[in-house]
Design a protein around this motif. Structure first.
Motif, PDB file in Angstrom:
ATOM      1  N   ILE A  93       0.837  -1.201   0.000  1.00 29.38           N
ATOM      2  CA  ILE A  93       0.000   0.000   0.000  1.00 29.38           C
ATOM      3  C   ILE A  93       0.872   1.251   0.000  1.00 29.38           C
ATOM      4  CG2 ILE A  93      -1.749   1.285   1.287  1.00 29.38           C
ATOM      5  CD1 ILE A  93      -2.685  -1.392   2.441  1.00 29.38           C
ATOM      6  N   VAL A  94       1.903   1.240   0.848  1.00 27.97           N
ATOM      7  CA  VAL A  94       2.754   2.420   0.978  1.00 27.97           C
ATOM      8  C   VAL A  94       3.507   2.696  -0.317  1.00 27.97           C
ATOM      9  CG1 VAL A  94       4.599   3.477   2.344  1.00 27.97           C
ATOM     10  CG2 VAL A  94       2.948   1.983   3.445  1.00 27.97           C
ATOM     11  N   LEU A  95       3.792   1.662  -1.130  1.00 26.48           N
ATOM     12  CA  LEU A  95       4.497   1.862  -2.398  1.00 26.48           C
ATOM     13  C   LEU A  95       3.729   2.765  -3.353  1.00 26.48           C
ATOM     14  CD1 LEU A  95       5.916  -1.684  -3.243  1.00 26.48           C
ATOM     15  CD2 LEU A  95       7.165   0.307  -2.406  1.00 26.48           C
ATOM     16  N   GLN A  96       2.436   2.953  -3.129  1.00 23.17           N
ATOM     17  CA  GLN A  96       1.633   3.793  -4.008  1.00 23.17           C
ATOM     18  C   GLN A  96       1.719   5.277  -3.655  1.00 23.17           C
ATOM     19  OE1 GLN A  96      -0.192   2.760  -6.770  1.00 23.17           O
ATOM     20  NE2 GLN A  96       0.919   0.854  -6.464  1.00 23.17           N
ATOM     21  N   LEU A  97       2.488   5.631  -2.626  1.00 22.88           N
ATOM     22  CA  LEU A  97       2.617   7.027  -2.222  1.00 22.88           C
ATOM     23  C   LEU A  97       3.825   7.673  -2.899  1.00 22.88           C
ATOM     24  CD1 LEU A  97       1.786   6.612   1.551  1.00 22.88           C
ATOM     25  CD2 LEU A  97       0.349   7.659  -0.195  1.00 22.88           C
ATOM     26  N   PRO A  98       3.824   9.004  -3.016  1.00 21.71           N
ATOM     27  CA  PRO A  98       4.926   9.691  -3.712  1.00 21.71           C
ATOM     28  C   PRO A  98       6.276   9.469  -3.042  1.00 21.71           C
ATOM     29  CG  PRO A  98       3.032  11.144  -3.455  1.00 21.71           C
ATOM     30  CD  PRO A  98       2.751   9.927  -2.635  1.00 21.71           C
ATOM     31  N   GLY A  99       7.303   9.234  -3.866  1.00 23.22           N
ATOM     32  CA  GLY A  99       8.663   9.162  -3.368  1.00 23.22           C
ATOM     33  C   GLY A  99       8.996   7.915  -2.589  1.00 23.22           C
ATOM     34  N   VAL A 100       8.152   6.866  -2.657  1.00 20.32           N
ATOM     35  CA  VAL A 100       8.402   5.619  -1.937  1.00 20.32           C
ATOM     36  C   VAL A 100       8.961   4.597  -2.915  1.00 20.32           C
ATOM     37  CG1 VAL A 100       7.425   3.781  -0.534  1.00 20.32           C
ATOM     38  CG2 VAL A 100       6.569   6.119  -0.289  1.00 20.32           C
ATOM     39  N   VAL A 101      10.145   4.051  -2.594  1.00 18.79           N
ATOM     40  CA  VAL A 101      10.890   3.179  -3.499  1.00 18.79           C
ATOM     41  C   VAL A 101      10.794   1.737  -3.023  1.00 18.79           C
ATOM     42  CG1 VAL A 101      13.192   2.636  -4.401  1.00 18.79           C
ATOM     43  CG2 VAL A 101      12.490   5.027  -4.108  1.00 18.79           C
ATOM     44  N   GLN A 102      10.510   0.821  -3.946  1.00 19.83           N
ATOM     45  CA  GLN A 102      10.437  -0.607  -3.630  1.00 19.83           C
ATOM     46  C   GLN A 102      11.838  -1.201  -3.480  1.00 19.83           C
ATOM     47  OE1 GLN A 102       8.219  -4.590  -5.392  1.00 19.83           O
ATOM     48  NE2 GLN A 102       9.016  -3.112  -6.862  1.00 19.83           N
ATOM     49  N   ASP A 103      11.975  -2.101  -2.490  1.00 19.83           N
ATOM     50  CA  ASP A 103      13.227  -2.834  -2.291  1.00 19.83           C
ATOM     51  C   ASP A 103      12.884  -4.266  -1.922  1.00 19.83           C
ATOM     52  OD1 ASP A 103      15.894  -3.491  -2.030  1.00 19.83           O
ATOM     53  OD2 ASP A 103      16.374  -1.887  -0.627  1.00 19.83           O
ATOM     54  N   GLY A 104      13.918  -5.110  -1.789  1.00 22.52           N
ATOM     55  CA  GLY A 104      13.724  -6.459  -1.314  1.00 22.52           C
ATOM     56  C   GLY A 104      13.475  -6.483   0.183  1.00 22.52           C
ATOM     57  N   PHE A 105      13.275  -7.667   0.729  1.00 23.23           N
ATOM     58  CA  PHE A 105      12.951  -7.906   2.140  1.00 23.23           C
ATOM     59  C   PHE A 105      11.567  -7.366   2.494  1.00 23.23           C
ATOM     60  CE2 PHE A 105      17.687  -6.992   3.384  1.00 23.23           C
ATOM     61  CZ  PHE A 105      18.116  -7.969   2.526  1.00 23.23           C
ATOM     62  N   GLY A 106      10.761  -6.949   1.514  1.00 25.50           N
ATOM     63  CA  GLY A 106       9.520  -6.251   1.824  1.00 25.50           C
ATOM     64  C   GLY A 106       9.762  -4.839   2.291  1.00 25.50           C
ATOM     65  N   PHE A 108      10.754  -0.731   1.970  1.00 24.50           N
ATOM     66  CA  PHE A 108      10.568   0.413   1.083  1.00 24.50           C
ATOM     67  C   PHE A 108      11.339   1.591   1.662  1.00 24.50           C
ATOM     68  CE2 PHE A 108       6.961   0.102   3.997  1.00 24.50           C
ATOM     69  CZ  PHE A 108       6.956   1.341   4.601  1.00 24.50           C
ATOM     70  N   HIS A 109      11.671   2.529   0.802  1.00 26.71           N
ATOM     71  CA  HIS A 109      12.479   3.674   1.200  1.00 26.71           C
ATOM     72  C   HIS A 109      11.714   4.962   0.898  1.00 26.71           C
ATOM     73  CE1 HIS A 109      15.713   0.782   1.548  1.00 26.71           C
ATOM     74  NE2 HIS A 109      15.498   0.410   0.295  1.00 26.71           N
ATOM     75  N   VAL A 110      11.608   5.828   1.879  1.00 27.67           N
ATOM     76  CA  VAL A 110      10.944   7.114   1.722  1.00 27.67           C
ATOM     77  C   VAL A 110      12.016   8.170   1.462  1.00 27.67           C
ATOM     78  CG1 VAL A 110       9.532   8.876   2.841  1.00 27.67           C
ATOM     79  CG2 VAL A 110       9.025   6.444   3.196  1.00 27.67           C
ATOM     80  N   ARG A 111      11.903   8.822   0.312  1.00 27.54           N
ATOM     81  CA  ARG A 111      12.848   9.875  -0.072  1.00 27.54           C
ATOM     82  C   ARG A 111      14.306   9.398   0.005  1.00 27.54           C
ATOM     83  NH1 ARG A 111      10.476  15.821   1.791  1.00 27.54           N
ATOM     84  NH2 ARG A 111       8.635  15.738   0.440  1.00 27.54           N
ATOM     85  N   ASP A 112      14.553   8.196  -0.493  1.00 28.23           N
ATOM     86  CA  ASP A 112      15.900   7.625  -0.603  1.00 28.23           C
ATOM     87  C   ASP A 112      16.599   7.446   0.739  1.00 28.23           C
ATOM     88  OD1 ASP A 112      15.895   7.023  -3.254  1.00 28.23           O
ATOM     89  OD2 ASP A 112      17.535   8.351  -3.807  1.00 28.23           O
ATOM     90  N   ASP A 113      15.853   7.462   1.840  1.00 27.33           N
ATOM     91  CA  ASP A 113      16.429   7.126   3.132  1.00 27.33           C
ATOM     92  C   ASP A 113      16.348   5.615   3.306  1.00 27.33           C
ATOM     93  OD1 ASP A 113      16.808   9.003   5.960  1.00 27.33           O
ATOM     94  OD2 ASP A 113      16.720   6.838   6.142  1.00 27.33           O
ATOM     95  N   HIS A 114      17.128   5.059   4.242  1.00 29.07           N
ATOM     96  CA  HIS A 114      17.092   3.621   4.475  1.00 29.07           C
ATOM     97  C   HIS A 114      16.370   3.314   5.784  1.00 29.07           C
ATOM     98  CE1 HIS A 114      18.098  -0.581   4.869  1.00 29.07           C
ATOM     99  NE2 HIS A 114      18.583  -0.553   3.639  1.00 29.07           N
ATOM    100  N   ASN A 115      15.075   3.002   5.667  1.00 29.94           N
ATOM    101  CA  ASN A 115      14.301   2.526   6.818  1.00 29.94           C
ATOM    102  C   ASN A 115      14.240   3.514   7.976  1.00 29.94           C
ATOM    103  OD1 ASN A 115      13.736   0.189   5.493  1.00 29.94           O
ATOM    104  ND2 ASN A 115      15.180  -1.080   6.612  1.00 29.94           N
ATOM    105  N   GLY A 116      14.363   4.806   7.717  1.00 27.81           N
ATOM    106  CA  GLY A 116      14.265   5.789   8.782  1.00 27.81           C
ATOM    107  C   GLY A 116      12.815   6.113   9.080  1.00 27.81           C
ATOM    108  N   LEU A 117      12.024   5.086   9.430  1.00 28.25           N
ATOM    109  CA  LEU A 117      10.578   5.225   9.579  1.00 28.25           C
ATOM    110  C   LEU A 117      10.169   5.046  11.035  1.00 28.25           C
ATOM    111  CD1 LEU A 117       9.502   3.023   6.539  1.00 28.25           C
ATOM    112  CD2 LEU A 117       9.565   5.514   6.624  1.00 28.25           C
ATOM    113  N   GLN A 611      17.325   5.430  -6.090  1.00 26.68           N
ATOM    114  CA  GLN A 611      16.614   5.227  -7.355  1.00 26.68           C
ATOM    115  C   GLN A 611      16.291   6.600  -7.928  1.00 26.68           C
ATOM    116  OE1 GLN A 611      13.885   1.847  -8.529  1.00 26.68           O
ATOM    117  NE2 GLN A 611      12.365   3.352  -7.924  1.00 26.68           N
ATOM    118  N   THR A 612      16.721   6.849  -9.148  1.00 28.59           N
ATOM    119  CA  THR A 612      16.614   8.204  -9.694  1.00 28.59           C
ATOM    120  C   THR A 612      15.174   8.618  -9.902  1.00 28.59           C
ATOM    121  OG1 THR A 612      18.746   7.886 -10.792  1.00 28.59           O
ATOM    122  CG2 THR A 612      17.387   9.714 -11.551  1.00 28.59           C
ATOM    123  N   TYR A 613      14.365   7.744 -10.504  1.00 27.67           N
ATOM    124  CA  TYR A 613      12.972   8.094 -10.803  1.00 27.67           C
ATOM    125  C   TYR A 613      12.042   7.011 -10.271  1.00 27.67           C
ATOM    126  CZ  TYR A 613      15.312  11.220 -14.089  1.00 27.67           C
ATOM    127  OH  TYR A 613      16.134  12.165 -14.641  1.00 27.67           O
TER     128      TYR A 613
END
Length: 717
Positions: A93-106, A108-117, A611-613
Motif C-alpha cells: 500500500i505504501v508503495l503507491q505514495l509519492p517518493g516511496v521506493v520498492q526494495d527487497g525484504f519487503g 521500502f524507502h521514503v525519499r531515498d532514506d534507508h528505513n528511517g521510519l 533510485q533516480t525516478y
C-alpha cells in the motif's frame, strides 16, 4: 561462488493516495452532531458515545498535527478500491505514495532514506523490532493512515524519513466479516474481523492466516520459486472505554508469527574447494534455510480533553524475535561458514504529549518520551580451520557467541503554533534527544515551519529541521569479529567501530493547489545534508540487516502528486526524482572489502537504495446505479528506474527500469452481505530485477513477483 539466501515478496500493489498537502492543524473542534447510520439507529446514549468518541479522536489528532510537513493520506475506503484490498500486505500500500521506493525484504524507502521510519498507532509510538520479511501490521486494522515527511515539527524525532501515523478501526456498529482469499503460487488467506460496542466500551478485533508457495522474492525470476513457502498468522485487538465526555482509556495490541523458507537458486555447485567429511558436492536445489519471526506489541493510553488542554499519556511495549536456521553442510560448502542465529529484542516505554491553547494565536505543544530497549543475540558460527595460506586443515567446528545490551532513550520537545496572520502560521520549537547504548550521544534539534494559505485553494510551506537519529539498536551486529580469526569465517578486517547517530540539516519547500473539479496537485522539493549518514546492509547468510555510517551524505529530490476524487471516480498519479550519495564508511568496517573502503574514503558513491525516478498511479470507478450497482473496477501501477548495482565503482551502475500493472474487479451483493473480488497482479507478467546481488550490503538477487491471479469472497456477520 558464494551463495546467500534472499528475501521478501508480496501479492500486488494497491491503493489510491489521498490528496497531498501541507496541513495547518487547528485546535480540536467542539462537539458536533454527525448523522451516520450507526448514530440514527442507535439509542440516544449510543449516539452520544459515537459523537464523544469522534470528538476525542479529533482532539487526539490535534496534539500531533503535521504543521508544515508534507502529508499524504490514505483511507480504508481507498485501500479497498484497488487490487488486493486489505488482503495485501501493508508495504504494498505504501508503495503507491509519492517518493516511496520498492526494495527487497519487503522494505521500502521514503525519499531515498534507508528505513528511517517511525510508526504510530493512534498517536502512540510503536517501538522498532527486528522483523525483516514479515509485515507486523495488517491493513485490516487501519481506518486511515498518513505518511508525514519533509521538515517535521518537533513532536517527531529519532526516525524522521517518514512518520506512518495509523488510526485504527474502532467498531461502534456491531458486526464484521469473514473472508477467504487466494490464488496463484498456492496462496490462501482466511480472515475474520469484528467490531462493536457495549455501553461506553468500543472494540475491534481481526485475525488472518496466510500460506503461500512464494513467501520471499525469487532469486532467479521463476514464476515457481524453489523452496519459498511461507506461513503467517496475525491478530489485532483494539478496545476503548469512554470514562466521561472528556476522558477515554484505550488499549491496542497485536501479534504476528511468520515462518519463511529461503528460496534456492537452481543447478549450482560449490566452487570454494572445501570438504565436509569428504563431501565436496552439494546441489543448490537441496539447500534448506529457514527464518522464523515473531512480534507482539501492546499500547495502553489515557486521553483527556478539556477546554484549552488536550493530553495523552501512553505506555507501550514491543517484543520481537528472529531465528535463522541454516543448512549447515550446504552453507559451509558454498560460503565457507554457516551461522545459526537467534535475536530477541524487548522495548518498553512511556509517552506523555499535550497541547494547550494559550490564546487565539498561540497553541503550545510539548511532550516527553522515555524508552528502554534490551537486545540479546545468540549465534553459533560453523567454520573451517585454515592454515596461513588459507587452505582447509580440518573438519568444521562451531564457535558460539552470546551477548546482550541495554539502551535507554530520552526525548523531550516544546513548540509554539503562532498564527501570525489569519492566513500565515509559524510553528517553531525544538526537541532534545539522548541515547545510551553502544554509544552515548545527544543533540538539541531546532525546528521551524511557515505555512501560508493565500487563498482557500492554495497552501505553501517552507521548513527547516535539525534531525538526530540513533542507529537501529536491535540490528547492531554483536558477533565478536576476533573470534573468527584464522577460520574460513574471518572478516576482511577486524576494524569494527560502533555505529554513530546520524545528524541532519533538512530543508523542505512545497505547494498544494486545489484545481477545482475534484483535482488537487502538490509539488515538494527537499535537500538534506547528513553527518554520519546511516545505511544498512546484509553481510551474512542470516537475513539480518546491519547498520553502518557514511561520514557525510547528501540526499535531494522533488515529488509531484496529482489526485482526482469526484463522484464514483478516484484517480491519482505520483512522480519523484531523487539522488542519494555518501562518502567514507566510518563504522562496521569489518563487513566491507578493503578495496571498496579505500575508494569510498575519498569518493562519493550512490547509496545502494538510491533510485533516480519513481512513479505510481491508480484509478478506480464504483458503479452506484443500475444492474452493476455495487461493482468496482480498478487498477494501479508502480514504476522504478532501477536501484543501484556495482559498476566500475561500488554502486556505480543501476538496474533496468521496470513497470508493474495490476487490475481489480469486485462486487458487493448488499442483501446477503456477500462480496466477491478478482485481482490480477503484474498483468503483463513482467520479469524484473529489484536487486541483482551486487552493491554495498546486498546479499542476493531478488526479482519482482510474476503474474498472479487471486479471487476472494467475503461474508458480513
Amino acid at each position: 561462488m558464494k551463495f546467500r539466501g534472499v528475501m521478501t515478496a508480496v501479492s500486488g500493489a494497491a491503493m489510491a493516495a489521498g490528496s497531498a498537502h501541507a496541513q495547518n492543524a487547528a485546535p480540536a473542534p467542539e462537539p458536533t452532531t454527525v448523522d451516520t447510520p450507526a448514530a440514527t439507529t442507535a439509542s440516544s446514549k449510543n449516539r452520544d458515545i459515537v459523537v464523544t468518541a469522534r470528538r476525542l479522536d479529533e482532539a487526539r489528532a490535534a496534539i500531533q498535527p503535521s504543521l508544515g510537513a508534507t502529508s499524504y493520506g490514505v483511507t480504508n475506503e481507498t485501500i479497498q478500491a484497488l487490487p488486493g484490498g486489505d488482503n495485501q500486505q501493508f508495504n504494498q500500500i505504501v508503495l503507491q505514495l509519492p517518493g516511496v521506493v520498492q526494495d527487497g525484504f519487503g522494505q521500502f524507502h521514503v525519499r531515498d532514506d534507508h528505513n528511517g521510519l517511525q510508526y504510530r498507532i493512534n498517536g502512540t509510538i510503536l517501538p522498532e523490532g527486528i522483523a525483516v520479511f514479515g509485515q507486523t501490521l495488517s491493513p485490516r486494522l487501519i481506518e486511515k493512515f498518513d505518511l508525514l515527511t519533509g521538515a517535521l515539527p518537533a513532536q517527531y524525532g529519532l526516525r524522521t524519513a517518514g512518520i506512518i501515523d495509523i488510526t485504527t478501526k474502532s467498531g461502534f456498529a456491531n458486526g464484521g466479516q469473514v473472508s477467504l482469499y487466494g490464488g496463484s503460487q498456492g496462496m490462501i488467506e482466511p480472515s475474520v474481523e469484528y467490531g462493536g460496542s457495549t455501553g461506553s466500551t468500543n472494540y475491534f478485533v481481526s485475525g488472518d492466516y496466510r500460506h503461500s508457495d512464494r513467501g520471499i522474492e525469487s532469486v532467479d525470476g521463476s514464476a515457481t520459486p524453489l523452496h519459498d513457502k511461507t506461513n503467517q498468522g496475525q491478530a489485532f485487538v483494539y478496545v476503548d472505554h469512554i470514562l466521561s465526555d472528556n476522558d477515554r482509556v484505550s488499549f491496542v495490541g497485536g501479534y504476528s508469527d511468520q515462518y519463511f523458507q529461503i528460496p534456492n537458486p537452481r543447478g549450482l555447485q560449490p566452487d570454494l574447494g572445501y570438504s565436509v567429511n569428504g563431501q565436496t558436492d552439494y546441489l543448490s536445489n537441496d539447500l534448506d534455510e529457514r527464518q522464523h519471526e515473531r512480534t507482539a506489541f501492546g499500547q495502553l493510553a489515557f486521553l483527556h480533553h478539556a477546554d484549552r488542554l488536550t493530553l495523552q499519556a501512553s505506555l507501550f511495549a514491543r517484543y520481537s524475535s528472529l531465528r535463522y536456521t541454516p543448512d549447515i553442510t550446504g552453507e559451509l560448502l558454498f560460503n565457507g561458514q554457516a551461522q545459526s542465529a537467534l535475536k530477541r529484542d524487548v522495548n518498553v516505554g512511556g509517552q506523555v504529549e499535550g497541547a494547550y491553547r494559550l490564546s487565539d494565536t498561540h497553541t503550545l505543544r510539548g511532550g516527553v518520551v522515555i524508552q528502554r530497549d534490551r537486545s540479546t543475540s545468540d549465534t553459533s558460527s560453523y567454520v573451517f580451520p585454515l592454515d596461513d595460506s588459507g587452505a582447509q586443515v580440518g573438519e568444521p567446528f562451531a564457535i558460539g557467541d552470546a551477548q546482550g545490551k541495554t539502551e535507554m532513550i530520552y526525548s523531550a520537545y516544546l513548540q509554539d503554533e503562532w498564527k501570525i496572520l489569519p492566513r500565515v502560521t509559524f510553528n517553531f520549537g525544538g526537541r532534545f534527544d539522548a541515547y545510551d547504548g553502544y554509544r552515548a550521544e545527544h543533540q538539541f534539534s531546532p525546528r521551524a515551519n511557515i505555512v501560508w494559505q493565500p487563498t482557500g485553494m492554495t497552501t505553501l510551506h517552507v521548513g527547516y529541521a535539525r534531525y538526530f537519529s540513533p542507529p537501529p539498536f536491535s540490528n547492531i551486529a554483536t558477533t565478536s569479529v576476533a573470534r573468527l580469526a584464522g577460520t574460513s569465517g574471518a572478516a576482511p578486517s577486524t576494524e569494527n567501530t560502533a555505529a554513530f547517530a546520524e545528524r541532519q540539516n533538512y530543508f523542505d519547500v512545497g505547494l498544494s493547489q486545489k484545481l477545482g473539479g475534484g483535482f488537487t496537485a502538490t509539488i515538494d522539493g527537499y535537500y538534506r545534508r547528513s553527518h554520519n549518514l546511516i545505511d544498512e546492509g546484509q553481510f551474512g547468510a542470516p537475513i539480518i540487516l546491519t547498520p553502518f555510517n557514511y561520514r557525510v551524505g547528501t540526499i535531494r529530490g522533488a515529488e509531484f502528486n496529482l489526485t482526482y476524487q469526484r463522484g464514483p471516480w478516484l484517480a491519482y498519479g505520483n512522480f519523484a526524482a531523487a539522488k542519494a550519495k555518501g562518502k567514507d564508511i566510518v563504522s562496521s568496517q569489518f563487513s566491507f572489502d578493503p578495496a571498496d573502503l579505500a575508494y569510498i574514503r575519498n569518493h562519493y558513491i550512490y547509496l545502494d537504495h538510491d533510485q533516480t525516478y519513481t512513479a505510481s498511479a491508480g484509478i478506480s470507478y464504483a458503479f452506484r446505479d443500475g444492474a452493476l450497482a455495487g461493482t468496482k473496477l480498478g487498477g494501479d501501477m508502480i514504476y522504478g528506474s532501477g536501484l543501484r548495482k556495482d559498476g566500475d565503482v561500488p554502486n556505480g551502475g543501476s538496474l533496468p527500469a521496470y513497470a508493474e500493472f495490476n487490475l481489480s474487479l469486485s462486487h458487493k451483493f448488499a442483501n446477503p452481505g456477500i462480496g466477491v473480488r478478482l485481482d490480477v497482479v503484474n498483468v503483463t507478467d513482467k520479469t524484473y530485477l529489484i536487486r541483482d546481488g551486487s552493491g554495498i550490503g546486498v546479499g542476493a538477487p531478488q526479482y519482482g513477483q510474476r503474474r498472479g491471479v487471486f479471487v476472494g469472497v467475503t461474508k458480513d456477520i
